[in-house]
Each structure stands twice: as structure tokens, then as C-alpha cells.
Write a protein that holds these residues in place. Structure first.
Motif, PDB file in Angstrom:
ATOM      1  N   LEU A   1      65.333 -31.011  28.533  1.00  0.00           N
ATOM      2  CA  LEU A   1      64.169 -32.176  27.991  1.00  0.00           C
ATOM      3  C   LEU A   1      65.178 -33.198  27.709  1.00  0.00           C
ATOM      4  O   LEU A   1      65.019 -34.259  27.495  1.00  0.00           O
ATOM      5  N   ARG A   2      66.274 -32.244  26.595  1.00  0.00           N
ATOM      6  CA  ARG A   2      67.509 -33.289  25.721  1.00  0.00           C
ATOM      7  C   ARG A   2      67.601 -33.762  26.405  1.00  0.00           C
ATOM      8  O   ARG A   2      67.673 -35.122  26.398  1.00  0.00           O
ATOM      9  N   ARG A   3      68.156 -33.318  27.847  1.00  0.00           N
ATOM     10  CA  ARG A   3      69.055 -34.248  28.833  1.00  0.00           C
ATOM     11  C   ARG A   3      68.213 -35.180  28.985  1.00  0.00           C
ATOM     12  O   ARG A   3      68.848 -36.605  29.075  1.00  0.00           O
ATOM     13  N   LYS A   4      67.595 -35.046  29.209  1.00  0.00           N
ATOM     14  CA  LYS A   4      66.756 -36.358  29.661  1.00  0.00           C
ATOM     15  C   LYS A   4      66.358 -37.433  28.500  1.00  0.00           C
ATOM     16  O   LYS A   4      66.543 -38.382  29.209  1.00  0.00           O
ATOM     17  N   GLU A   5      66.486 -36.512  27.566  1.00  0.00           N
ATOM     18  CA  GLU A   5      65.997 -38.272  25.936  1.00  0.00           C
ATOM     19  C   GLU A   5      67.241 -38.367  26.140  1.00  0.00           C
ATOM     20  O   GLU A   5      67.286 -39.793  26.269  1.00  0.00           O
ATOM     21  N   MET A   6      68.530 -38.198  26.351  1.00  0.00           N
ATOM     22  CA  MET A   6      69.631 -38.508  25.965  1.00  0.00           C
ATOM     23  C   MET A   6      69.784 -39.704  26.863  1.00  0.00           C
ATOM     24  O   MET A   6      70.454 -40.394  27.271  1.00  0.00           O
ATOM     25  N   GLY A   7      69.684 -38.903  28.364  1.00  0.00           N
ATOM     26  CA  GLY A   7      69.412 -39.745  29.262  1.00  0.00           C
ATOM     27  C   GLY A   7      68.751 -41.521  29.102  1.00  0.00           C
ATOM     28  O   GLY A   7      69.620 -42.827  29.664  1.00  0.00           O
ATOM     29  N   LEU A   8      67.618 -41.224  28.710  1.00  0.00           N
ATOM     30  CA  LEU A   8      66.784 -41.767  29.078  1.00  0.00           C
ATOM     31  C   LEU A   8      67.685 -42.859  27.709  1.00  0.00           C
ATOM     32  O   LEU A   8      67.922 -44.638  27.690  1.00  0.00           O
ATOM     33  N   LYS A   9      68.095 -42.097  26.710  1.00  0.00           N
ATOM     34  CA  LYS A   9      68.453 -43.240  25.465  1.00  0.00           C
ATOM     35  C   LYS A   9      69.616 -44.236  26.040  1.00  0.00           C
ATOM     36  O   LYS A   9      69.490 -45.452  25.443  1.00  0.00           O
TER      37      LYS A   9
ATOM     38  N   LEU B   1      51.238 -38.255  41.207  1.00  0.00           N
ATOM     39  CA  LEU B   1      52.703 -37.126  40.960  1.00  0.00           C
ATOM     40  C   LEU B   1      53.532 -38.441  42.580  1.00  0.00           C
ATOM     41  O   LEU B   1      54.533 -38.262  42.049  1.00  0.00           O
ATOM     42  N   GLY B   2      52.827 -38.991  42.902  1.00  0.00           N
ATOM     43  CA  GLY B   2      54.165 -40.402  43.681  1.00  0.00           C
ATOM     44  C   GLY B   2      54.324 -41.163  43.297  1.00  0.00           C
ATOM     45  O   GLY B   2      55.473 -40.992  43.392  1.00  0.00           O
TER      46      GLY B   2
ATOM     47  N   VAL C   1      56.361 -33.460  33.121  1.00  0.00           N
ATOM     48  CA  VAL C   1      57.270 -33.305  31.313  1.00  0.00           C
ATOM     49  C   VAL C   1      58.239 -34.567  32.493  1.00  0.00           C
ATOM     50  O   VAL C   1      58.574 -35.122  31.482  1.00  0.00           O
ATOM     51  N   PHE C   2      58.450 -33.788  33.223  1.00  0.00           N
ATOM     52  CA  PHE C   2      60.376 -34.360  33.127  1.00  0.00           C
ATOM     53  C   PHE C   2      60.390 -36.060  34.573  1.00  0.00           C
ATOM     54  O   PHE C   2      61.390 -36.501  34.380  1.00  0.00           O
ATOM     55  N   ARG C   3      58.985 -35.919  34.906  1.00  0.00           N
ATOM     56  CA  ARG C   3      59.143 -37.212  35.368  1.00  0.00           C
ATOM     57  C   ARG C   3      57.750 -37.962  35.758  1.00  0.00           C
ATOM     58  O   ARG C   3      56.754 -38.124  36.720  1.00  0.00           O
ATOM     59  N   PRO C   4      56.782 -38.857  33.961  1.00  0.00           N
ATOM     60  CA  PRO C   4      55.412 -38.707  34.460  1.00  0.00           C
ATOM     61  C   PRO C   4      55.883 -39.901  35.572  1.00  0.00           C
ATOM     62  O   PRO C   4      54.327 -40.609  35.554  1.00  0.00           O
TER      63      PRO C   4
END
Ligand SMILES: Nc1ncnc2c1ncn2[C@@H]1O[C@H](COP(=O)(O)OP(=O)(O)OP(=O)(O)O)[C@@H](O)[C@H]1O
Ligand SMILES: [Mg+2]
Lengths: 234, 406
Positions: free
Chosen positions: B61-69, B340-341, B383-386
Motif C-alpha cells: 500500500l505504501r509503495r502504491k501511495e508513494m508511486g501515486l504521489k 474489474l476490467g 485495493v491496488f488497482r481500483p
């Protein structure tokens, strides 16, 4: 250009407008001022067919429109910038503007209008790819006005263009409203900010509890003692 | 990352999961011998597993958030992922399309009839997903009763064939038309509704349709349904069973291609733009001079058309139908395909349809756990790819930008 003859608009049993009559001539800027809940927004919605009046008549360019569907009214050249801007949040600035020209099919002319708008609002040109929802409040208001302009309105209805904006931005927006007016678009605007609205307008109407209580030229309203006390905070 | 607080969090998660899974993981009742077996060691495994996994989860989750930022800082918009980039690279599109077409055409010659049938079913759901995508993904109208239109198509073919002897090809357009008609019928009373209310009414519509089919025995054959529906023919020629399976497969491939073609055209048309406007902001949509009612009706009708067509093919594919194929669960699966798609994305929905139908089918080997794995996969996905597997991309702006303007 627009003649409203004693319309009455209801929300269920609540009578929100009581025998409202308003006249707007070609080329004018007319302001409608009044307290919260006076019925200003309802007046605009009645004109643009979203909440049609129960009785009374509205004539636009000689045609009766009180019973016409909103999309028909837009097609006649009467565009409404709703209260709270209502930008398409996920569409880019460009796509928002493109939506404004939804009813038009003249691509070359649309392109010309886009250029005109970009010169009117250089900030929008910078933000052309940004999603509408991420613009600042002032930028959103500019986008909302430009989007309506993309429909090439003959009469533009503006619902509180200054809502929630800083004084500097408000002044900028009013300058642009005057500029739009000079290039031939008639404007009917609603404002809480009575001082600025009247300074930019030719004439004004004052509304209280669903009724028009006063109408005069903008200058006279500005120096009217009652108006000063109630709306100008002097 | 191993701070006291983190350990505490993971500890709580572990205890919570041990508690949750206690009845199924620890207690085993043997009804024959009337004994209860306590498998405490399972609880330990769950605890350790969850404890370890929760660290991983947080880290991801942290990585995802950092990546987003980081992405947001770079260009103010989200950067596409790998799949996204591949899907948008124009040089890859043609070879990829060719490859997919080649595999699709060769597929039935490489596998056994059972697998062809599963694939055909998946393709039917792809068409359903694409149809629902118009309503949900494009126009933003939540429809939880979509399966009703699927049922309308299937029963149209079954009944017209039973009573009037009409063939598959005659029924295909009739079924699609009937479904469109039902779409309009459903849309008319709910033109003013949005969001939750719309979801409830459409859900009700789907259930009513199923209940009518189940209980109006004289008309629909009741819970038993209708048997002996002929498989699709080829200009009057009929096939042996294995040939027919292959034929329906190719038919479905053609149907998917047709659907994608038409829907792609629709997406970029004025109507498609009106749908997007409707989804984004109804008040603004009206202020742009778009007829809200007409746009909603067209979304429901066009969405339903594809379900009707898929229904006719489904009836021919299965040769018998009963109300069990048209339950609320089916609506949920189709909706999951769309979500999902990636709402609004055609390629995403195609992938979503294949995954949603094929994965549980091939997970059958894992027995009881397949739905569990499936559910977990869905949660992780959301969660990871809404935004779904492939994020929808609207067609870029039509007019040339003049470089000097900015
Ligand atoms: N949808 C609605 N249903 C019922 N009553 C409404 C509705 N919209 C407005 N009203 C009522 O109608 C009256 C006039 O509202 P309107 O929005 O026109 O006021 P306004 O002058 O625009 O106020 P503001 O300056 O706060 O925007 C108010 O008393 C309001 O409560
Ligand atoms: Mg208002």
C-alpha cells in the motif's frame, strides 16, 4: 430580447416566484440582486426550462419558451451557467469546452471560438489537459463561463459568478463579463455581491421573498438608500 | 518498518483473523462418529500467515501511495501502468490484434470440446460485459438487473422456436429488439432516479423477471425451463455435436468483434459524449442542451440490446434454459466484469470477462477454495488497482492544438 410576464413558479406547494416580470434588451447587462433564498436561482431555472413556471409567459426573441424543454431553449441561444459551476470533473478543460459546443456541428467555427476563449482566459490554455475537477474555484468559474460561451449564446444567464472567490479574481471575472458583453452577448446575472454586480451592469432588479421589489438603472440603485442599507452594507 | 506500532497492528489483524476463521479452520465436526475435532494448529498457521501478510500488505500500500504521489508530481496526472502503456502503444496494436485473432481462430483445434464450450461461455459474458459497460461505465447508471435482458433474449428464442418454429437467425434480431424494448420499459419509470435508488429499482426489475419466469409455468415452463432448443444452424445446414460446438465458438468470436466495433463507434459518437456528460454531471449536461431523458433511454436500450443478443446465443449454446441461469448472482458477475476490467474501457472489459469466467472454471481443481481465492483476488484488485485492469481513455481532443497558445 427576453420578456418575462408575471411568472409564478412552485416547488410542490411552495410558491417560490410571485408574479415576476423582467425585461432584458439586446446588448444589456442586467443584474438581479437579493438575499439568500429570495428566488434568484429559481428565476434563472424558470427561464432555462429546468423548473418551468406554472403560470405566466416568457418570451425570448419573440418566441414563447415557458413550456419548452431545456435543450430546446439552449438551442435557441440561451445558455445558463448554473450556480456552483458544475464543471465535468473528470473531463479535461478542453473536453469541457468541447461539451459546451455539443449542439453545434460547425467544426471550423468551433475552433475559432476556442481560440477566442483561450485569449479571453489564458489560464485555461495553460490548463487545457488538466481535469476540470482539479481546477481552482476561480479557474472553474472561468471554465464554466467559457463552456457556456462555446454554445454561442445570444443571452447568457450567470448564477453567482463570484461565489466563493477572492476579491481579485472576482474583479477579473467581472471585467471579462463586461468584455463578453461588449462583443455582443446580452447578459443576465445574479449576484450576492451587489456592489460589484451593479457597477458592471446597466440595470438591476432587486428581489425579496420571491417578488421583485425594485428596478432601476444600476447607478440609481447604487445610490438608493434602501439598497445601500440592505445589500451594499453601507 | 518493524516499529512497535506496526507489530501491534499486525498482531491485532492476526488475532482478528484467528477469531474469524475459528469456526471453519479449527472446529471440525464429524457427523458420522459424532465427534468434534479441535485443530488448534490451524489457528497458529492462520495467525502467523496473517501476521506476515499484513506487513507485506502495508508495504505494498505504501509503495502504491508513494508511486501515486511521484506520478502526480511529474505531470499532474496518473501515469499508465505496463498493461495500459501496452494497450495504448499504436505500434503494438496491429501485431497484438493479429496474434489474438490467430490464437482465437486456432484455439478450438488445439483443445478439447469442453474447453471450447467454456471459452464460448466466457465470450458470451464478454458481450454481456460490453453491453453493461454502456450503461454503467459510459452513462454512469448503476444497473443491477442487467441479467433480465439476457433472460429476455434467451426466452424469446426458446419460446418463438417452441411455438412458431422460428430458427436461430430469425430470433437473433428479434431477441435483441425485445431486450431493447424491455430496456426502454425499465428506463421510462426511472428517468428521474440516480445512484442508490436506481440500483434498487433495477435490482427489483431483475428479480421480478426471474420470479415471473419461475412461476408462470404455462408461459415459461416454470423452474424446469424449456428444453430442446436447437443449436444455431448454418444456412439451414445442421452439424454434429462437436462441429456445432466449434461453430458456436466462431459465432461468438464474430459476435464479440461486432460488439466491439459497434460499441467503439458509439463511444466516439455524439451519443457517446452525451453519455459521458450524463455520468459526469446531470445539471451541466442539461445546461449543455443535452436531452437527459433521451440519453438515458438510449443507454438502457442499447445496453439491453447486447444482452438480448447474447441471450439468444446462450439459449442456442445450452439447448435448454431455466430461470437458474438468470439470477441476481449473474448480474453481479457481469457488473464485476465491468468493474474489474475498468469502467468504460473496452479492452479492459474483454479481459475482465475472460478472467471472471475462465479463472473460477480452471480453479475448479482447487475445489472448495476456488471461490475464496477468487474473492481474495477481487479484493486485492480493488485495493491496488481500483480503476480496473485497463483504465478507460476517452478519445483525445479532436481539434489541433496550436502550440503558441500556452
Ligand atoms: N428543489 C427545491 N425544492 C423545494 N424548495 C426549493 C427548491 N429549490 C429552492 N427552493 C426554495 O425556493 C426558494 C428560493 O430559492 P432560490 O434557490 O431561488 O434562492 P436564491 O435567491 O438563489 O438564494 P441563494 O442566494 O442562497 O442562492 C427558497 O426558499 C428555497 O428554499
Ligand atoms: Mg441561488
Amino acid at each position: 430580447m427576453l420578456t418575462i410576464e408575471s411568472i409564478n413558479t412552485y416547488y410542490g406547494n411552495i410558491r417560490a416566484l410571485k408574479n415576476i416580470s423582467i425585461d432584458i434588451a439586446q446588448g444589456e447587462i442586467v443584474a438581479l440582486i437579493g438575499a439568500n433564498g429570495a428566488g434568484k436561482t429559481t428565476t434563472l431555472k424558470s427561464i432555462s426550462g429546468i423548473t418551468p413556471p406554472r403560470t405566466g409567459r416568457i418570451r425570448f426573441m419573440g418566441k414563447e419558451i415557458q413550456n419548452a424543454a431545456p435543450e430546446k431553449i439552449v438551442a435557441m441561444g440561451l445558455c445558463h451557467v448554473p450556480e456552483g459551476r458544475h464543471i465535468f470533473p473528470q473531463l479535461s478543460v478542453m473536453e469541457n469546452l468541447e461539451m459546451g459546443a455539443f449542439l453545434r456541428r460547425d467544426k471550423a467555427e468551433i475552433k475559432k471560438d476556442l481560440d477566442y476563449i483561450m485569449s479571453l482566459f489564458p489560464i485555461l490554455a495553460q490548463r487545457r489537459k488538466q481535469a476540470g475537477g482539479t481546477l481552482s474555484g476561480g479557474e472553474q468559474q472561468m471554465l464554466a463561463i467559457s463552456r457556456a460561451l462555446m454554445g454561442r449564446p445570444k443571452l447568457l444567464l450567470l448564477d453567482e459568478p463570484s461565489l466563493g472567490l477572492a476579491p481579485l479574481i472576482i474583479r477579473q471575472i467581472f471585467e471579462i463579463i463586461e468584455q463578453i458583453n461588449r462583443s455582443g452577448t446580452t447578459i443576465f446575472l445574479i449576484e450576492q455581491n451587489a456592489n460589484l454586480a451593479l457597477k458592471s451592469s446597466h440595470r438591476g432588479y432587486v428581489m425579496e421573498n420571491g417578488e421583485i421589489t425594485l428596478t432601476d438603472t444600476a447607478d440609481k440603485l447604487l445610490s438608493n438608500e434602501d439598497v445601500k442599507k440592505a445589500y451594499l452594507g453601507i | 518498518m518493524f516499529s512497535l506500532q506496526e507489530i501491534k497492528k499486525s498482531g491485532i489483524a492476526a488475532i482478528w483473523f484467528m477469531f474469524l476463521t475459528f469456526p471453519i479452520m479449527v472446529i471440525r465436526v464429524n457427523p458420522l462418529e459424532r465427534t468434534i475435532q479441535w485443530r488448534w494448529e490451524n489457528m497458529l498457521y492462520v495467525g502467523i500467515g496473517v501476521f506476515a501478510f499484513s506487513f507485506l500488505w502495508r508495504e505494498m500500500l505504501r509503495r502504491k501511495e508513494m508511486g501515486l504521489k511521484k506520478k502526480m508530481q511529474e505531470d499532474g496526472s496518473e501515469k499508465p501502468g505496463f498493461l495500459q502503456k501496452a494497450a495504448e502503444n499504436p505500434r503494438l496494436i496491429l501485431p497484438a490484434l493479429g496474434l489474438v485473432m490467430g490464437i482465437a481462430l486456432l484455439f478450438p483445434h488445439l483443445v478439447n470440446p469442453y474447453q471450447i464450450s467454456i471459452m464460448t461461455l466466457a465470450l458470451i459474458y464478454v458481450v454481456l460485459g460490453l453491453g453493461l459497460n454502456i450503461v454503467v461505465g459510459q452513462a454512469g447508471l448503476l444497473n443491477l438487473g442487467y441479467v433480465a435482458f439476457f433472460a429476455v433474449g434467451a426466452y424469446t428464442y426458446a419460446l418463438l422456436n417452441k411455438h412458431f418454429g422460428l430458427g436461430f437467425w430469425a430470433c437473433l434480431p428479434i431477441g435483441a429488439g425485445m431486450a431493447a424494448l424491455f430496456g426502454i420499459l425499465l428506463a421510462l419509470p426511472i428517468l428521474r432516479l440516480r445512484g442508490d435508488y436506481l440500483a434498487i429499482v433495477t435490482l427489483g426489475f431483475g428479480e421480478i423477471t426471474r420470479i415471473v419466469l419461475e412461476n408462470w409455468g404455462k408461459f415459461s415452463g416454470g423452474p424446469i425451463g424449456i428444453r430442446g432448443i436447437p443449436r444455431p444452424d448454418f444456412f439451414g445446414m445442421s452439424f454434429s455435436l462437436s462441429e456445432a460446438i466449434m461453430y458456436i465458438y466462431y459465432l461468438m468470436i464474430a459476435a464479440v468483434i461486432l460488439t466491439i466495433f459497434v460499441i467503439n463507434r458509439l463511444q466516439n459518437s455524439r451519443l457517446g459524449r452525451a453519455w459521458v456528460a450524463l455520468r459526469e454531471d446531470e445539471i451541466a449536461c442539461q445546461a449543455m442542451g443535452i436531452d437527459k431523458a433521451k440519453v438515458k433511454l438510449s443507454a438502457f436500450a442499447l445496453g439491453a440490446t447486447w444482452a438480448g443478443m447474447a441471450g439468444v446465443i446462450f439459449a442456442g449454446y445450452n439447448t435448454y434454459i431455466n430461470p437458474k441461469s438468470f439470477t441476481f448472482m449473474e448480474s453481479v458477475i457481469i457488473l464485476s466484469i465491468v468493474v474489474l476490467g475498468g469502467m468504460g474501457s473496452i479492452l479492459g472489459v474483454v479481459l475482465g470477462g475472460l478472467i471472471m469466467i475462465l479463472l473460477p472454471e480452471y480453479l475448479r481443481e482447487v475445489g472448495h477454495y476456488r471461490m475464496l481465492i477468487f474473492g481474495a483476488a477481487m479484493i486485492i484488485m480493488m485495493v491496488f488497482r481500483p480503476q480496473g485492469l485497463i483504465q478507460s481513455k476517452r478519445k483525445a481532443y479532436e481539434f489541433q492544438e496550436d502550440k503558441g497558445a500556452a
